[in-house]
Design a protein around this motif. Sequence first.
Motif, PDB file in Angstrom:
ATOM      1  N   ASP A 139      12.164 -14.439 -22.383  1.00 29.98           N
ATOM      2  CA  ASP A 139      11.329 -13.958 -21.272  1.00 29.98           C
ATOM      3  C   ASP A 139      12.149 -13.132 -20.285  1.00 29.98           C
ATOM      4  O   ASP A 139      11.718 -12.062 -19.838  1.00 29.98           O
ATOM      5  CB  ASP A 139      10.717 -15.143 -20.509  1.00 29.98           C
ATOM      6  CG  ASP A 139       9.779 -15.977 -21.342  1.00 29.98           C
ATOM      7  OD1 ASP A 139       9.115 -15.414 -22.235  1.00 29.98           O
ATOM      8  OD2 ASP A 139       9.708 -17.196 -21.107  1.00 29.98           O
ATOM      9  N   ILE A 140      13.296 -13.639 -19.939  1.00 32.91           N
ATOM     10  CA  ILE A 140      14.127 -12.978 -18.930  1.00 32.91           C
ATOM     11  C   ILE A 140      14.742 -11.702 -19.485  1.00 32.91           C
ATOM     12  O   ILE A 140      14.718 -10.636 -18.845  1.00 32.91           O
ATOM     13  CB  ILE A 140      15.234 -13.942 -18.446  1.00 32.91           C
ATOM     14  CG1 ILE A 140      14.605 -15.150 -17.744  1.00 32.91           C
ATOM     15  CG2 ILE A 140      16.215 -13.222 -17.519  1.00 32.91           C
ATOM     16  CD1 ILE A 140      15.576 -16.304 -17.523  1.00 32.91           C
ATOM     17  N   LEU A 141      15.293 -11.789 -20.694  1.00 32.82           N
ATOM     18  CA  LEU A 141      16.029 -10.663 -21.256  1.00 32.82           C
ATOM     19  C   LEU A 141      15.117  -9.562 -21.783  1.00 32.82           C
ATOM     20  O   LEU A 141      15.520  -8.404 -21.847  1.00 32.82           O
ATOM     21  CB  LEU A 141      16.962 -11.154 -22.359  1.00 32.82           C
ATOM     22  CG  LEU A 141      18.021 -12.174 -21.914  1.00 32.82           C
ATOM     23  CD1 LEU A 141      18.843 -12.646 -23.105  1.00 32.82           C
ATOM     24  CD2 LEU A 141      18.921 -11.586 -20.830  1.00 32.82           C
ATOM     25  N   CYS A 142      13.866  -9.913 -22.139  1.00 35.65           N
ATOM     26  CA  CYS A 142      12.982  -8.887 -22.703  1.00 35.65           C
ATOM     27  C   CYS A 142      12.640  -7.809 -21.692  1.00 35.65           C
ATOM     28  O   CYS A 142      12.343  -6.673 -22.068  1.00 35.65           O
ATOM     29  CB  CYS A 142      11.708  -9.522 -23.275  1.00 35.65           C
ATOM     30  SG  CYS A 142      10.511 -10.090 -22.045  1.00 35.65           S
ATOM     31  N   VAL A 143      12.670  -8.153 -20.393  1.00 37.43           N
ATOM     32  CA  VAL A 143      12.436  -7.137 -19.362  1.00 37.43           C
ATOM     33  C   VAL A 143      13.749  -6.777 -18.663  1.00 37.43           C
ATOM     34  O   VAL A 143      13.756  -6.107 -17.643  1.00 37.43           O
ATOM     35  CB  VAL A 143      11.404  -7.617 -18.321  1.00 37.43           C
ATOM     36  CG1 VAL A 143      10.047  -7.804 -18.963  1.00 37.43           C
ATOM     37  CG2 VAL A 143      11.848  -8.903 -17.618  1.00 37.43           C
ATOM     38  N   LYS A 144      14.861  -7.269 -19.228  1.00 41.06           N
ATOM     39  CA  LYS A 144      16.200  -7.026 -18.680  1.00 41.06           C
ATOM     40  C   LYS A 144      16.277  -7.454 -17.219  1.00 41.06           C
ATOM     41  O   LYS A 144      16.758  -6.726 -16.351  1.00 41.06           O
ATOM     42  CB  LYS A 144      16.601  -5.560 -18.864  1.00 41.06           C
ATOM     43  CG  LYS A 144      16.712  -5.161 -20.325  1.00 41.06           C
ATOM     44  CD  LYS A 144      17.308  -3.774 -20.501  1.00 41.06           C
ATOM     45  CE  LYS A 144      17.488  -3.463 -21.985  1.00 41.06           C
ATOM     46  NZ  LYS A 144      18.072  -2.124 -22.223  1.00 41.06           N
ATOM     47  N   GLY A 145      15.800  -8.693 -16.996  1.00 40.37           N
ATOM     48  CA  GLY A 145      15.855  -9.246 -15.650  1.00 40.37           C
ATOM     49  C   GLY A 145      17.289  -9.463 -15.203  1.00 40.37           C
ATOM     50  O   GLY A 145      18.105 -10.003 -15.950  1.00 40.37           O
ATOM     51  N   ARG A 146      17.569  -9.064 -13.988  1.00 37.11           N
ATOM     52  CA  ARG A 146      18.920  -9.232 -13.436  1.00 37.11           C
ATOM     53  C   ARG A 146      19.021 -10.404 -12.471  1.00 37.11           C
ATOM     54  O   ARG A 146      20.123 -10.910 -12.230  1.00 37.11           O
ATOM     55  CB  ARG A 146      19.376  -7.946 -12.730  1.00 37.11           C
ATOM     56  CG  ARG A 146      19.661  -6.797 -13.689  1.00 37.11           C
ATOM     57  CD  ARG A 146      20.235  -5.583 -12.978  1.00 37.11           C
ATOM     58  NE  ARG A 146      20.570  -4.530 -13.908  1.00 37.11           N
ATOM     59  CZ  ARG A 146      21.723  -4.436 -14.553  1.00 37.11           C
ATOM     60  NH1 ARG A 146      22.668  -5.340 -14.340  1.00 37.11           N
ATOM     61  NH2 ARG A 146      21.957  -3.448 -15.391  1.00 37.11           N
ATOM     62  N   VAL A 147      17.893 -10.788 -11.894  1.00 37.01           N
ATOM     63  CA  VAL A 147      17.900 -11.932 -10.986  1.00 37.01           C
ATOM     64  C   VAL A 147      16.752 -12.857 -11.356  1.00 37.01           C
ATOM     65  O   VAL A 147      15.672 -12.406 -11.742  1.00 37.01           O
ATOM     66  CB  VAL A 147      17.785 -11.508  -9.505  1.00 37.01           C
ATOM     67  CG1 VAL A 147      19.013 -10.747  -9.070  1.00 37.01           C
ATOM     68  CG2 VAL A 147      16.530 -10.695  -9.262  1.00 37.01           C
ATOM     69  N   VAL A 148      17.003 -14.163 -11.241  1.00 36.79           N
ATOM     70  CA  VAL A 148      15.996 -15.170 -11.583  1.00 36.79           C
ATOM     71  C   VAL A 148      15.997 -16.238 -10.493  1.00 36.79           C
ATOM     72  O   VAL A 148      16.904 -17.067 -10.436  1.00 36.79           O
ATOM     73  CB  VAL A 148      16.292 -15.825 -12.946  1.00 36.79           C
ATOM     74  CG1 VAL A 148      15.163 -16.773 -13.330  1.00 36.79           C
ATOM     75  CG2 VAL A 148      16.500 -14.778 -14.032  1.00 36.79           C
ATOM     76  N   PRO A 149      15.004 -16.215  -9.608  1.00 38.84           N
ATOM     77  CA  PRO A 149      14.910 -17.292  -8.617  1.00 38.84           C
ATOM     78  C   PRO A 149      14.324 -18.537  -9.250  1.00 38.84           C
ATOM     79  O   PRO A 149      13.285 -18.487  -9.905  1.00 38.84           O
ATOM     80  CB  PRO A 149      13.957 -16.710  -7.558  1.00 38.84           C
ATOM     81  CG  PRO A 149      13.117 -15.736  -8.309  1.00 38.84           C
ATOM     82  CD  PRO A 149      13.962 -15.195  -9.430  1.00 38.84           C
ATOM     83  N   VAL A 150      14.991 -19.666  -9.106  1.00 38.06           N
ATOM     84  CA  VAL A 150      14.548 -20.892  -9.778  1.00 38.06           C
ATOM     85  C   VAL A 150      14.695 -22.089  -8.852  1.00 38.06           C
ATOM     86  O   VAL A 150      15.492 -22.092  -7.909  1.00 38.06           O
ATOM     87  CB  VAL A 150      15.348 -21.163 -11.064  1.00 38.06           C
ATOM     88  CG1 VAL A 150      15.093 -20.106 -12.101  1.00 38.06           C
ATOM     89  CG2 VAL A 150      16.834 -21.282 -10.759  1.00 38.06           C
ATOM     90  N   GLY A 151      13.928 -23.131  -9.160  1.00 42.41           N
ATOM     91  CA  GLY A 151      14.123 -24.414  -8.531  1.00 42.41           C
ATOM     92  C   GLY A 151      15.212 -25.179  -9.255  1.00 42.41           C
ATOM     93  O   GLY A 151      15.771 -24.719 -10.249  1.00 42.41           O
ATOM     94  N   LYS A 152      15.492 -26.381  -8.757  1.00 45.20           N
ATOM     95  CA  LYS A 152      16.578 -27.178  -9.340  1.00 45.20           C
ATOM     96  C   LYS A 152      16.333 -27.486 -10.806  1.00 45.20           C
ATOM     97  O   LYS A 152      17.264 -27.538 -11.611  1.00 45.20           O
ATOM     98  CB  LYS A 152      16.735 -28.472  -8.546  1.00 45.20           C
ATOM     99  CG  LYS A 152      17.139 -28.267  -7.092  1.00 45.20           C
ATOM    100  CD  LYS A 152      17.184 -29.598  -6.361  1.00 45.20           C
ATOM    101  CE  LYS A 152      17.538 -29.403  -4.900  1.00 45.20           C
ATOM    102  NZ  LYS A 152      17.532 -30.688  -4.154  1.00 45.20           N
ATOM    103  N   ASP A 153      15.073 -27.695 -11.182  1.00 37.42           N
ATOM    104  CA  ASP A 153      14.768 -28.111 -12.554  1.00 37.42           C
ATOM    105  C   ASP A 153      15.122 -27.057 -13.587  1.00 37.42           C
ATOM    106  O   ASP A 153      15.403 -27.388 -14.740  1.00 37.42           O
ATOM    107  CB  ASP A 153      13.273 -28.433 -12.681  1.00 37.42           C
ATOM    108  CG  ASP A 153      12.879 -29.680 -11.909  1.00 37.42           C
ATOM    109  OD1 ASP A 153      13.802 -30.415 -11.483  1.00 37.42           O
ATOM    110  OD2 ASP A 153      11.681 -29.903 -11.709  1.00 37.42           O
TER     111      ASP A 153
END
Length: 352
Positions: A139-153
Motif C-alpha cells: 500500500d505504501i510503496l505502490c504510491v511511493k509514499g515518503r511519510v506515514v503517520p501512524v499510531g502506536k499499533d
Amino acid sequence: MSVARMLTGDRPTGRLHLGHYVGSIANRVRLHQRYESFFIIADLHMLTTRNSREDVGRVSGNARDMVTDILSAGVDPARATFYLQSAIPEVGDLNTLLQNLVTVPRLERVPSLKDMARDAGKEEMPYGLLGYPVLQAADILCVKGRVVPVGKDNAAHVEVTREIARRFNHLYGEVFPVPELIPAETPTLVGTDGQGKMSKSRGNSILLSDDPAAVRRKVMSMYTDPNRVRADVPGTVEGNPVFAYHDVFNPDRARVDELKQRYRAGRVGDVEVKEQLVAAVNRFLDPIRERRAEIEADRGLVDQLIVDGTERTRREVHQTLVEVRRAMGLTGAYQQLRRRAERARRTAATAV
C-alpha cells in the motif's frame, strides 16, 4: 521540486470515534496540508479479521461513512486522494512480489498481529493476517509514499515496510523511497468503560458522528473511581477515564485543575464532573457536526471523491508496477520468450 507523498488510512469497519481522532486523525489533519496525501480505504486488510459476506456487503456504506468522518474532522477534499484498496488489483500484484523479501520469523515478531487475532476471536492466525504488514508495505510503496503517520499499533508495521524497501532497492536498484514514520504524539484514549482502548467492537466509544444526546448518554454512563460511593468521599483522578477525557477535550485547564482538586478532596460529585465533560466534548464536536452537515448536503460528493481517487491511484500504481517489474527483470523475461516464439513461427512459416 515535487511534494512528498503521505499514505495513511483505515479499514472500513464502521464509523470513526474519538479514539481515532486522538490517535491518528488529528495528526493527518495537520500533516495533509504539507504533503500530497493518499487516504486508503483498506478493505483488503479488513478481510484478515472480518470476511463474511455480510462484512463485505457493508464495505460501500462503511467507506462512505469513514470518508465523511475524515472530511468532517478537517481534511480538505481538494488536498486528499481517497481510494478503495480492493478496486486496484495491481496492489495485490505488488504484494506478491514483495512477500518474498521478508521472512516468517520476522513477521511473527510484529507484536500487534497477535493482538489483532485475539481481538477478532481467532484461535489461530490466518495466513493473510500474518502477511498484513507486507500488504501494508505494498500500500505504501505502490504510491511511493515518503511519510506515514501512524499510531502506536502500526509503528512496527511501517518498520517492516522500510526493511522491504531497502531490501528491494539493494537487490534490484533504487525504485522505492524508504518511508519515514511519523508517530502520533498523543496517548491512546481509553474506552468509556475504562477497559482498554476505545474500540468500535467493544461498544465503549464516542463516535465523531454522535449527536449531543448520544454524547450525554455515553459520558453519563462512563466508568469512574469504583471506590467512590458518595460525592464526599475523596476520589482518584489518575486512571479515571472521565478526567483522561477532560485532559484531552477540555481546553479550560483552570477549570479541569479545579475539578481534580475538588474530586481528590471529596468536594464534587461524579455527576458535576461528567456534566462538565459533556459540555466540553460537545463543544469539540460542534464544528465537526457543522462540516458533516455541509458534506451530507452535497449529495454524491463523497462517492465521487472515492471513485475519482481510486481511478487516479490505479494509474499511479500501474506505473509503479511497471517500474518494479522492469527493475526485477520480469518484463525482460517475457519479452525474450515472446521474441523466441515469434522467430519460431516465422521459421515454421518459411519452411512450409
